[in-house]
Motif scaffolding. Structure first.
Motif, PDB file in Angstrom:
ATOM      1  N   LEU A 160      -7.428   6.513   2.080  1.00 17.91           N
ATOM      2  CA  LEU A 160      -8.358   5.650   2.832  1.00 17.91           C
ATOM      3  C   LEU A 160      -8.836   6.361   4.099  1.00 17.91           C
ATOM      4  N   ILE A 161      -7.902   6.976   4.790  1.00 25.10           N
ATOM      5  CA  ILE A 161      -8.252   7.700   6.015  1.00 25.10           C
ATOM      6  C   ILE A 161      -9.124   8.918   5.685  1.00 25.10           C
ATOM      7  N   ALA A 198      -2.390   6.683  11.642  1.00 26.21           N
ATOM      8  CA  ALA A 198      -3.708   7.050  11.095  1.00 26.21           C
ATOM      9  C   ALA A 198      -4.097   8.474  11.495  1.00 26.21           C
ATOM     10  N   PHE A 206      -2.991   5.052   1.626  1.00 28.03           N
ATOM     11  CA  PHE A 206      -3.455   4.988   3.024  1.00 28.03           C
ATOM     12  C   PHE A 206      -4.032   6.330   3.452  1.00 28.03           C
ATOM     13  N   MET A 233       0.846  -1.198   0.000  1.00 31.64           N
ATOM     14  CA  MET A 233       0.000   0.000   0.000  1.00 31.64           C
ATOM     15  C   MET A 233       0.882   1.249   0.000  1.00 31.64           C
ATOM     16  N   THR A 234       0.576   2.178  -0.874  1.00 34.25           N
ATOM     17  CA  THR A 234       1.379   3.405  -0.882  1.00 34.25           C
ATOM     18  C   THR A 234       0.928   4.336   0.255  1.00 34.25           C
ATOM     19  N   ILE A 235       1.829   5.255   0.577  1.00 34.47           N
ATOM     20  CA  ILE A 235       1.504   6.266   1.590  1.00 34.47           C
ATOM     21  C   ILE A 235       0.255   7.030   1.148  1.00 34.47           C
TER      22      ILE A 235
END
Lengths: 87, 87
Positions: free
Chosen positions: B9-10, B58, B6, B1-3
């Motif tokens: 997603l958040i 997160a 993510f 997963m790339t930075i």
């Protein structure tokens, strides 16, 4: 760039030194960066925010490295529909 | 997963609510997670460390989102041979 790749980059550059320093002393440096991020946020200085978010992320990676934590694995739980503990 | 993936997603899960809350109040939640990470590190509890490193990352992402900061871009500087300001 994947989370894992960045954590490995930080490992190559800093892990040996940070392991020698140890977690408590490395945590102090991490918190210093958190303080600098707080300053950037309070001043609402966008360039400084970019700088400090990057530094905090890098220090989080080095702290994770010396504690044998894989950040990419650690955030897998956020893929679920109802991650508990986040708000 | 790339930075970036993510962070996105958040964003999808939390950015709207976190923007409404604002940076100062969101920063308080972030620092609460920093405190939980400190506890896990002090106790040297590996499962709890994984949990708390994930949560701090997160919360760093959601703080970055509501401040329009791209973390992947923010850490590009670490690719250079001599990033100043890191130790």
């Amino acid at each position: 760039m994947t989370i894992k790749e960045f954590q490995q980059l930080i490992s190559q550059k800093y892990e040996k030194r940070d392991r020698q320093r140890g977690t408590p002393a490395t945590f102090l440096w991490f918190i210093e960066e958190i303080g600098e991020l707080a300053t950037a946020l309070a001043r609402d200085d966008q360039n400084n925010k970019i700088e400090e978010f990057g530094d905090v992320f890098a220090w989080l990676c080095t702290l994770a490295n010396i504690n044998d934590v894989d950040l990419e694995q650690a955030v897998q739980k956020y893929h679920g529909p109802n991650h508990l503990g986040y708000k």
